[in-house]
Design a protein around this motif. Structure first.
Motif, PDB file in Angstrom:
ATOM      1  N   TRP A 275      81.175  30.190  51.964  1.00  0.00           N
ATOM      2  CA  TRP A 275      81.724  28.903  52.422  1.00  0.00           C
ATOM      3  C   TRP A 275      81.670  28.771  53.948  1.00  0.00           C
ATOM      4  O   TRP A 275      81.425  27.694  54.493  1.00  0.00           O
ATOM      5  N   GLY A 276      81.887  29.867  54.656  1.00  0.00           N
ATOM      6  CA  GLY A 276      81.879  29.818  56.111  1.00  0.00           C
ATOM      7  C   GLY A 276      80.581  29.236  56.673  1.00  0.00           C
ATOM      8  O   GLY A 276      80.599  28.520  57.673  1.00  0.00           O
ATOM      9  N   ALA A 277      79.461  29.522  56.017  1.00  0.00           N
ATOM     10  CA  ALA A 277      78.176  29.014  56.510  1.00  0.00           C
ATOM     11  C   ALA A 277      78.127  27.494  56.455  1.00  0.00           C
ATOM     12  O   ALA A 277      77.444  26.846  57.246  1.00  0.00           O
ATOM     13  N   LEU A 278      78.864  26.916  55.521  1.00  0.00           N
ATOM     14  CA  LEU A 278      78.851  25.462  55.340  1.00  0.00           C
ATOM     15  C   LEU A 278      79.938  24.747  56.124  1.00  0.00           C
ATOM     16  O   LEU A 278      79.998  23.528  56.135  1.00  0.00           O
ATOM     17  N   SER A 279      80.819  25.494  56.757  1.00  0.00           N
ATOM     18  CA  SER A 279      82.022  24.843  57.280  1.00  0.00           C
ATOM     19  C   SER A 279      82.472  25.283  58.658  1.00  0.00           C
ATOM     20  O   SER A 279      83.233  24.576  59.302  1.00  0.00           O
TER      21      SER A 279
ATOM     22  N   PHE B 106      80.625  35.001  57.201  1.00  0.00           N
ATOM     23  CA  PHE B 106      80.475  33.990  58.255  1.00  0.00           C
ATOM     24  C   PHE B 106      81.817  33.641  58.905  1.00  0.00           C
ATOM     25  O   PHE B 106      81.858  33.080  59.984  1.00  0.00           O
ATOM     26  N   GLU B 107      82.901  33.941  58.178  1.00  0.00           N
ATOM     27  CA  GLU B 107      84.232  33.567  58.669  1.00  0.00           C
ATOM     28  C   GLU B 107      84.978  34.717  59.326  1.00  0.00           C
ATOM     29  O   GLU B 107      86.122  34.540  59.734  1.00  0.00           O
ATOM     30  N   ALA B 277      72.752  21.571  56.854  1.00  0.00           N
ATOM     31  CA  ALA B 277      74.146  22.037  56.864  1.00  0.00           C
ATOM     32  C   ALA B 277      74.207  23.558  56.998  1.00  0.00           C
ATOM     33  O   ALA B 277      75.161  24.106  57.529  1.00  0.00           O
ATOM     34  N   LEU B 278      73.178  24.240  56.516  1.00  0.00           N
ATOM     35  CA  LEU B 278      73.156  25.702  56.540  1.00  0.00           C
ATOM     36  C   LEU B 278      72.499  26.273  57.786  1.00  0.00           C
ATOM     37  O   LEU B 278      72.491  27.485  57.981  1.00  0.00           O
ATOM     38  N   LEU B 284      75.184  30.011  63.405  1.00  0.00           N
ATOM     39  CA  LEU B 284      75.792  30.079  62.070  1.00  0.00           C
ATOM     40  C   LEU B 284      74.741  29.917  60.979  1.00  0.00           C
ATOM     41  O   LEU B 284      73.685  29.328  61.200  1.00  0.00           O
ATOM     42  N   GLY B 285      75.050  30.447  59.820  1.00  0.00           N
ATOM     43  CA  GLY B 285      74.252  30.138  58.641  1.00  0.00           C
ATOM     44  C   GLY B 285      73.021  30.994  58.474  1.00  0.00           C
ATOM     45  O   GLY B 285      73.073  32.216  58.576  1.00  0.00           O
TER      46      GLY B 285
END
Lengths: 416, 416
Positions: A275-279, B106-107, B277-278, B284-285
């Motif tokens: 989810w972090g990658a999208l947000s 990612f978070e 978005a990615l 990121l992503g």
């Protein structure tokens, strides 16, 4: 009556916001970047996306994302825009809805930021999809827990245990009074812990414990994989008397989750890893408020929302907004409520603030170290979390409640 | 022999980079944020992720993403890290690979930036998945095009046409000499253009044209939807003599695409809408170099890569890196090559730079306005693109080639 899909966006642009949002509406419906034969007024009337609202909400000194075009001397404005589409463009299809409201638009040159904030769907979507088959009520019934959150935990180490070692841990947790246990998302069907063997080993423990105590621990088995694998694994869990399956929604994807949702006769625990990658970039991607609606409709009964004071980068405000969203009805006749799952560094310390912000106990509260590292052992760990929630629900400060609740006192005093 | 999965990341952290990357390795394998009973040296040896390489590559004045922890006075460093995992942790499963290399990381608070740059997989993945069944060779054979790119276009308006209107446009394009046509990703099975009717109407035109001319236009029908729908739609396209199906990979998801890949007897045109978005936040992503490997293995024969001087925010360098990645073998015995699809604002102007950068004509070159808006009509539009590619391949400047190639000359002179 024309039924339309609506989507709210936060956009950032150095162009006239209305012109930029018109490009976005065109790109995502009947328009393109040069006039095209056949794009008649009738066709536009039938198929074009419409700007329903547009409001300037701020300004930026620098573009949030690279690659945007920037006409000389213009300010970078932040705007909230609502677009709508005729349902007829894609019909009540979640994957094609995704391609429409969150498709080829994040890269548009007109924008140095574009984030999907929310979506609202016509009732046809409620009719077309299963939604959560168990939700709060079904989960509570299967877990035998009313009037308070389910106290849960995650198998740790995340990966590496054999089926027998996993079952041993589950025995310890069951005897400690746990309501809910889940596989880690890293553990699905690895060589050292094959899915089928793990299910059989864990369910022997869960069933034995239920026979003795009357309490059946809900274990969420991570069945993430290919569609046919997931269906088969679900059937095994059901046959062994299990009461929950888990899937990684971003890894499996929408069509896979829909197939699982249609097939499932058990609550689906939806893990949002990735989810972090999208947000995490605030000007890009998705708000969870929008995102979680796709998965609830597909059939998710439990949705991860992180937790207050978590070990990740997410703010408490964002966590609470996500949990509230899961508890907010999607349709009048089909609310599709999913149970929010709080996890990540959760201990006895967060329940008061969590309850104060959410005003509900319809949630799963998952702690790891908060249980296993309790100075008096896992049973005291589980007990301390129940005591903390009882204090939170009664509006009693934790320190006060701890005076005559030893497990809570030890958790607050020790490394909780 | 232990076989390990490797993943390269770009990370940004204000902590000691090695300590931060150790947290990441722990979080994504057997570790957690507090010591856990059972995480024995033997278990770590069996299951822990390992840091294979770590190199500081730069510094940032400000954190790229919010929410990261920042110890006082420390610089924010940029590092390239390679982690590895035992294959045994998840087995050769693409969804579970995704949850491992691009899951809950990612978070992580330790990082103000975290991007997956590349992955390398043990041969067991090649054995477990179909990969592209047609690739370059199969696509060329079905389209009857050798020695140059397929010249393609997209049905526009993107959505709104009836099946008969779509078929009329395809007739025009077939007569103009087009090699490849695709549905827009917004058009799947809408009320005004149901999938089955569209397939039948378009294939009548395609088959009639093939009977008369010997050339069968490859039409990529967008079958995105639920698994069973996609399988059924695929079978209809096959039965009607069609030669390609298309799916929106991010909307359908990995498990859905794997199911389609296993089922398909036609080339799969993979549309990457939602990719922005990615990827658009640089810290990121995913890099497309990593991302496209998942989908090729799942069965994608054609992968969208955007185009040079495109209408989106992506740089030319990034576009070329993506296209090269699709043309680079994944395994010695199973290269899984996918044909890159260039699109977005492509005209006669980009082929020379595209060919110079890529050194290959194994691609689909899709133009919209570049064909339909040619001053002498679509046939001249298609011809002008072939002439531009012939010039590019021969190393002749476009202006020179245009002297005795009228269609190219008109495209360069007019609104191309």
């Amino acid at each position: 009556m024309v039924e339309r899909i609506e989507a709210d966006y936060l956009v950032e642009t150095a162009h006239d916001p209305r012109v930029a949002v018109e490009v976005m509406a065109g790109e995502q419906s009947s328009g393109t970047f040069v006039p095209v034969p056949g794009e008649t007024p009738e066709l536009k009337e039938r198929s074009a996306a419409r700007i329903e609202a547009l409001e300037i909400v701020g300004e930026r000194a620098e573009p949030s994302l690279p690659g945007a075009s920037h006409p000389d001397g213009r300010r970078i404005l932040l705007a909230r825009a609502t677009l709508s589409w005729p349902l007829a463009n894609m019909g009540p299809s979640l994957p094609n809805l995704m391609a429409t409201v969150a498709g080829n638009l994040f890269e548009l040159k007109q924008f140095s930021g574009l984030r999907l904030l929310d979506i609202r769907l016509p009732a046809a979507f409620a009719a077309a999809y299963p939604g959560p088959k168990f939700g709060i009520e079904g989960t509570r019934r299967l877990a035998g827990v009313e009037g308070r959150p389910l106290i849960g935990t995650i198998v740790k180490p995340s990966v590496g245990f054999s089926p027998a070692e996993t079952a041993d841990l589950v025995r310890l947790l069951a005897e400690a009074g746990i309501d809910f246990v889940k596989d880690d998302e890293l553990q699905a069907d690895g060589l050292h812990c094959p899915f089928d063997e793990r299910v059989r080993a864990v369910m022997r423990v869960v069933n034995d414990h239920a026979d003795r105590s009357g309490k059946k621990v809900m274990f969420a088995f991570n069945l993430s994989g290919e569609i046919d694998e997931m269906r088969r694994r679900h059937d095994l869990v059901l046959a062994e008397g299990g009461t929950c399956v888990m899937a990684s929604i971003n890894a499996v994807g929408l069509s896979g989750m829909i197939a699982l949702g249609r097939h499932s006769e058990l609550p689906i625990h939806a893990h949002r890893n990735g989810w972090g990658a999208l947000s995490r970039a605030p000007a890009l991607g998705f708000s969870y408020v929008a995102f979680q609606k796709f998965w609830r409709l597909a059939g998710a009964d439990h949705m991860h929302v992180n937790g207050l004071a978590n070990k990740f980068a997410e703010s408490d405000e964002s966590v609470i907004a996500s949990a509230r969203a899961c508890l907010t009805p999607m349709f009048a006749d089909k609310p599709c409520i999913a149970m929010p799952v709080f996890s990540s560094g959760q201990t006895v310390r967060q329940p008061p603030a969590t309850f104060a912000a959410l005003g509900s106990t319809d949630l799963i509260y998952a702690a790891g170290g908060g249980i296993m590292a309790h100075p008096d052992g896992p049973a005291a760990g589980v007990e301390s979390l129940r005591q903390s929630w009882a204090a939170a629900m009664a509006g009693i400060p934790l320190e006060t409640h701890a005076r005559d609740h030893a497990a809570l006192a030890a958790a607050l005093g020790g490394r909780s």
